[in-house]
Design a protein around this motif. Structure first.
Motif, mmCIF file in Angstrom:
data_model
loop_
_atom_site.group_PDB
_atom_site.id
_atom_site.type_symbol
_atom_site.label_atom_id
_atom_site.label_comp_id
_atom_site.label_asym_id
_atom_site.label_seq_id
_atom_site.Cartn_x
_atom_site.Cartn_y
_atom_site.Cartn_z
ATOM 1 N N ALA A 14 37.364 85.459 38.040
ATOM 2 C CA ALA A 14 36.009 85.646 37.498
ATOM 3 C C ALA A 14 34.955 85.101 38.455
ATOM 4 N N ALA A 15 35.211 83.940 39.050
ATOM 5 C CA ALA A 15 34.246 83.356 39.988
ATOM 6 C C ALA A 15 34.073 84.244 41.215
ATOM 7 N N TYR A 16 35.182 84.717 41.759
ATOM 8 C CA TYR A 16 35.108 85.577 42.951
ATOM 9 C C TYR A 16 34.365 86.879 42.640
ATOM 10 N N ALA A 17 34.760 87.545 41.563
ATOM 11 C CA ALA A 17 34.153 88.837 41.217
ATOM 12 C C ALA A 17 32.671 88.684 40.862
ATOM 13 N N THR A 18 32.349 87.635 40.129
ATOM 14 C CA THR A 18 30.952 87.424 39.738
ATOM 15 C C THR A 18 30.094 87.094 40.951
ATOM 16 N N PHE A 19 30.606 86.241 41.824
ATOM 17 C CA PHE A 19 29.854 85.907 43.033
ATOM 18 C C PHE A 19 29.651 87.146 43.906
ATOM 19 N N ALA A 20 30.696 87.963 44.035
ATOM 20 C CA ALA A 20 30.580 89.191 44.832
ATOM 21 C C ALA A 20 29.530 90.127 44.227
ATOM 22 N N ASP A 21 29.552 90.288 42.911
ATOM 23 C CA ASP A 21 28.550 91.143 42.263
ATOM 24 C C ASP A 21 27.147 90.560 42.401
ATOM 25 N N TRP A 22 27.015 89.249 42.246
ATOM 26 C CA TRP A 22 25.698 88.614 42.371
ATOM 27 C C TRP A 22 25.158 88.794 43.788
ATOM 28 N N THR A 48 29.139 89.074 33.105
ATOM 29 C CA THR A 48 30.064 89.549 34.135
ATOM 30 C C THR A 48 31.253 88.609 34.269
ATOM 31 N N ALA A 49 30.981 87.306 34.286
ATOM 32 C CA ALA A 49 32.063 86.323 34.405
ATOM 33 C C ALA A 49 33.039 86.443 33.231
ATOM 34 N N LEU A 50 32.510 86.548 32.029
ATOM 35 C CA LEU A 50 33.377 86.676 30.855
ATOM 36 C C LEU A 50 34.148 87.995 30.853
ATOM 37 N N SER A 51 33.511 89.058 31.347
ATOM 38 C CA SER A 51 34.189 90.355 31.368
ATOM 39 C C SER A 51 35.357 90.363 32.348
ATOM 40 N N TRP A 52 35.353 89.456 33.302
ATOM 41 C CA TRP A 52 36.491 89.298 34.205
ATOM 42 C C TRP A 52 37.470 88.255 33.680
ATOM 43 N N PHE A 53 36.953 87.140 33.174
ATOM 44 C CA PHE A 53 37.816 86.038 32.753
ATOM 45 C C PHE A 53 38.738 86.419 31.599
ATOM 46 N N VAL A 54 38.190 87.000 30.552
ATOM 47 C CA VAL A 54 38.965 87.240 29.333
ATOM 48 C C VAL A 54 40.187 88.135 29.566
ATOM 49 N N PRO A 55 40.049 89.323 30.147
ATOM 50 C CA PRO A 55 41.254 90.145 30.319
ATOM 51 C C PRO A 55 42.254 89.551 31.309
ATOM 52 N N VAL A 56 41.758 88.925 32.371
ATOM 53 C CA VAL A 56 42.670 88.313 33.347
ATOM 54 C C VAL A 56 43.417 87.155 32.697
ATOM 55 N N ALA A 57 42.705 86.277 32.010
ATOM 56 C CA ALA A 57 43.335 85.115 31.385
ATOM 57 C C ALA A 57 44.350 85.530 30.319
ATOM 58 N N LEU A 58 43.998 86.504 29.494
ATOM 59 C CA LEU A 58 44.941 86.954 28.460
ATOM 60 C C LEU A 58 46.203 87.556 29.064
ATOM 61 N N THR A 59 46.037 88.370 30.075
ATOM 62 C CA THR A 59 47.197 88.995 30.725
ATOM 63 C C THR A 59 48.073 87.949 31.380
ATOM 64 N N VAL A 60 47.466 87.030 32.126
ATOM 65 C CA VAL A 60 48.231 85.974 32.802
ATOM 66 C C VAL A 60 48.934 85.094 31.772
ATOM 67 N N PHE A 61 48.247 84.759 30.684
ATOM 68 C CA PHE A 61 48.856 83.922 29.642
ATOM 69 C C PHE A 61 50.118 84.566 29.082
ATOM 70 N N VAL A 62 50.033 85.816 28.718
ATOM 71 C CA VAL A 62 51.189 86.505 28.133
ATOM 72 C C VAL A 62 52.342 86.596 29.141
ATOM 73 N N VAL A 63 52.038 86.999 30.363
ATOM 74 C CA VAL A 63 53.086 87.187 31.374
ATOM 75 C C VAL A 63 53.722 85.857 31.755
ATOM 76 N N VAL A 64 52.917 84.853 32.063
ATOM 77 C CA VAL A 64 53.462 83.571 32.517
ATOM 78 C C VAL A 64 54.199 82.856 31.385
#
Length: 84
Positions: free
Chosen positions: A24-32, A54-70
């Motif tokens: 989220a930090a990388y994507a948001t900074f790149a967009d900003w 923007t940060a939340l729109s990246w964080f939520v799906p990434v975090a949920l996916t990583v949580f389930v997989v890991v």
């Protein structure tokens, strides 16, 4: 069926937070920085509502996916198979 371990939930949660924040930090900074359409900042300064959205729109799906997989993988790897 293998039981889900508390340690697996903790490991999954930690990985989700770390990777979610990093992506989220990388994507948001790149967009900003690119500021497509001037929506992130203008002469008046940074529009923090857009940055947060923007940060939340990246964080939520990434975090949920990583949580389930890991969590699933960790639980599967550390729980002994009773059939052996």
């Amino acid at each position: 069926m293998r039981p889900l371990r508390l340690k697996s939930l903790i490991v999954g949660g930690a990985a989700a937070v770390v990777l979610g924040v990093a992506v989220a930090a990388y994507a948001t900074f790149a967009d900003w920085t690119l500021n497509p359409g001037g929506i992130f900042h203008d002469d008046g300064g940074t529009r923090w509502d857009v940055v947060l959205e923007t940060a939340l729109s990246w964080f939520v799906p990434v975090a949920l996916t990583v949580f389930v997989v890991v969590t699933t993988l960790h639980s599967w790897l550390v729980t002994p198979d009773e059939r052996r």
